[in-house]
Design a protein around this motif. Structure first.
Motif, short mmCIF file in Angstrom:
data_model
loop_
_atom_site.label_atom_id
_atom_site.label_comp_id
_atom_site.label_asym_id
_atom_site.label_seq_id
_atom_site.Cartn_x
_atom_site.Cartn_y
_atom_site.Cartn_z
N UNK A 32 10.81 1.12 -16.07
CA UNK A 32 10.11 2.26 -16.65
C UNK A 32 9.11 2.93 -15.75
N UNK A 33 9.25 2.79 -14.44
CA UNK A 33 8.33 3.42 -13.51
C UNK A 33 8.93 4.69 -12.92
N UNK A 34 10.17 4.62 -12.50
CA UNK A 34 10.85 5.73 -11.85
C UNK A 34 11.77 6.44 -12.83
N UNK A 35 11.71 7.77 -12.77
CA UNK A 35 12.62 8.57 -13.58
C UNK A 35 13.85 8.95 -12.76
N UNK A 36 13.62 9.67 -11.67
CA UNK A 36 14.70 10.05 -10.76
C UNK A 36 14.17 10.05 -9.32
N UNK A 37 15.09 10.13 -8.37
CA UNK A 37 14.68 10.30 -6.97
C UNK A 37 15.68 11.22 -6.28
N UNK A 54 15.85 -0.40 -4.57
CA UNK A 54 14.54 -0.65 -5.19
C UNK A 54 14.26 0.37 -6.29
N UNK A 55 14.57 1.66 -6.05
CA UNK A 55 14.33 2.68 -7.06
C UNK A 55 15.12 2.41 -8.34
N UNK A 56 16.34 1.90 -8.19
CA UNK A 56 17.15 1.57 -9.37
C UNK A 56 16.48 0.47 -10.19
N UNK A 108 10.36 10.69 -5.03
CA UNK A 108 10.46 9.91 -6.26
C UNK A 108 9.70 10.58 -7.40
N UNK A 109 10.40 10.83 -8.49
CA UNK A 109 9.77 11.34 -9.69
C UNK A 109 9.50 10.19 -10.63
N UNK A 110 8.23 9.98 -10.92
CA UNK A 110 7.83 8.85 -11.76
C UNK A 110 7.76 9.28 -13.22
N UNK A 153 0.81 -1.21 0.00
CA UNK A 153 0.00 0.00 0.00
C UNK A 153 0.85 1.26 0.00
N UNK A 154 0.20 2.43 0.22
CA UNK A 154 0.92 3.70 0.30
C UNK A 154 1.80 3.97 -0.90
N UNK A 155 3.00 4.50 -0.65
CA UNK A 155 3.89 4.86 -1.76
C UNK A 155 4.34 3.66 -2.58
N UNK A 156 4.44 2.49 -1.96
CA UNK A 156 4.94 1.33 -2.69
C UNK A 156 3.91 0.84 -3.72
N UNK A 157 2.64 0.91 -3.38
CA UNK A 157 1.61 0.55 -4.36
C UNK A 157 1.61 1.55 -5.50
N UNK A 158 1.85 2.82 -5.18
CA UNK A 158 1.88 3.86 -6.22
C UNK A 158 3.09 3.72 -7.13
N UNK A 159 4.10 3.02 -6.67
CA UNK A 159 5.31 2.83 -7.48
C UNK A 159 5.21 1.64 -8.43
N UNK A 160 4.01 1.10 -8.58
CA UNK A 160 3.80 0.01 -9.54
C UNK A 160 3.15 0.50 -10.82
N UNK A 161 2.86 1.81 -10.87
CA UNK A 161 2.25 2.40 -12.08
C UNK A 161 2.90 3.75 -12.35
N UNK A 162 2.91 4.15 -13.62
CA UNK A 162 3.43 5.46 -13.99
C UNK A 162 2.42 6.53 -13.59
N UNK A 163 2.85 7.79 -13.55
CA UNK A 163 1.93 8.87 -13.21
C UNK A 163 2.68 10.13 -12.81
N UNK A 164 1.92 11.18 -12.57
CA UNK A 164 2.52 12.47 -12.25
C UNK A 164 2.70 12.70 -10.74
#
Length: 288
Positions: free
Chosen positions: A269-274, A261-263, A283-285, A236-247
């Protein structure tokens, strides 16, 4: 017999068996005298079935002879030639059955442990501590409902606990939430590795994200996108949000596990930078 006469009688197995047969039980007088005597002689000329009958009468006489150690000592003096049937011994909490085991009166086997399931955990914990064969018959069925307390116990050897975690896939199959949580935390604290299947099971039972991430790390180099997301979504929380792309720009604790994990999420293709933000990582997705 009144106690004045009993005091003059020899404490032999034949006499005791006859006395109990005559009155139908081990009475208070006999219980008091046995408590003082602590030994029964004359085992050589007694039929084994009579020995076993007398042994069971004594062991099940907790009201007449409260001391479990004394009852066991009396039975040891009978010099039994074989194990007693566990189902004939009344349930009793504490270390009673572990003392029986230590004195070779009951057999070290799964059936004996199963009999103890009707008692409190303390009886089983003491039994495991004294058992020299428990690892040979330890199974998920045997530990069902006991897994958490088994892993927390300071009487259970580390070797036995590790053998359970090594077979986590089997032990987690019908485990409840408490058992799953304890197994996951034990594995993380002791550097054990769980399979992705087991990790997904415990992630779905609200095990802490910190514990899940620690167990996830060894899998990251070759984990599939689907398997990773199956573990992250239940957190849940931020980790669930890190399974999809978005703003959105979720933040997670700034730890080495999260950095790794971010790497991995960058390669999917989910994370751009952090970026570090105090104790967190912002985390910038990727947007699309």
């Amino acid at each position: 017999y009144p106690s004045s006469i009993l005091l003059r009688m020899p404490f032999t197995q034949i006499f005791l068996h006859s006395h109990i047969a005559l009155i139908g039980e081990l009475d208070d007088n006999m219980g008091n005298l046995l408590s003082a005597e602590a030994n029964i002689s004359g085992s050589k000329n007694v039929d084994e079935s009579n020995k076993e009958s007398l042994a069971l009468t004594i062991l099940n006489a907790s009201k007449r002879i409260p001391s479990a150690d004394l009852r066991v000592k009396l039975v040891v003096s009978l010099e039994l030639e074989s194990y007693l049937d566990i189902d004939d011994i009344s349930a009793e909490d504490g270390d009673f059955f572990s003392v029986l085991l230590a004195n070779n009166i009951i057999e070290d086997e799964a059936e004996t442990y199963t009999h103890l399931k009707q008692m409190g955990w303390a009886a089983r914990e003491h039994f495991i501590e004294k058992s020299s064969k428990f690892g040979e018959y330890l199974s998920p069925e045997l530990l069902q409902g006991d897994l958490a307390v088994f892993l927390r116990s300071n009487k259970v050897s580390q070797e036995l606990k590790l053998s359970v975690v090594e077979q986590a896939d089997e032990y987690l199959w019908e485990a409840d939430k408490v058992d799953k949580t304890e197994l996951a935390e034990f594995a993380a604290q002791n550097g054990c590795q769980l399979s992705i299947e087991s990790l997904s099971k415990v992630a779905n039972d609200n095990v802490s994200a910190q514990t899940i991430l620690k167990l996830l790390m060894p899998h990251l180099p070759d984990i599939s996108r689907e398997d990773l997301f199956d573990v992250l979504k239940p957190l849940g929380g931020p980790y669930a949000r890190l399974t999809i792309i978005g703003r959105d720009r979720p933040k997670v604790p700034n730890t080495s596990d999260n950095i790794e994990l971010m790497e991995t999420l960058k390669t999917f293709g989910i994370v751009s930078t952090c970026e570090p933000e105090g104790r967190y990582l912002r985390v910038n997705k990727k947007h699309k």
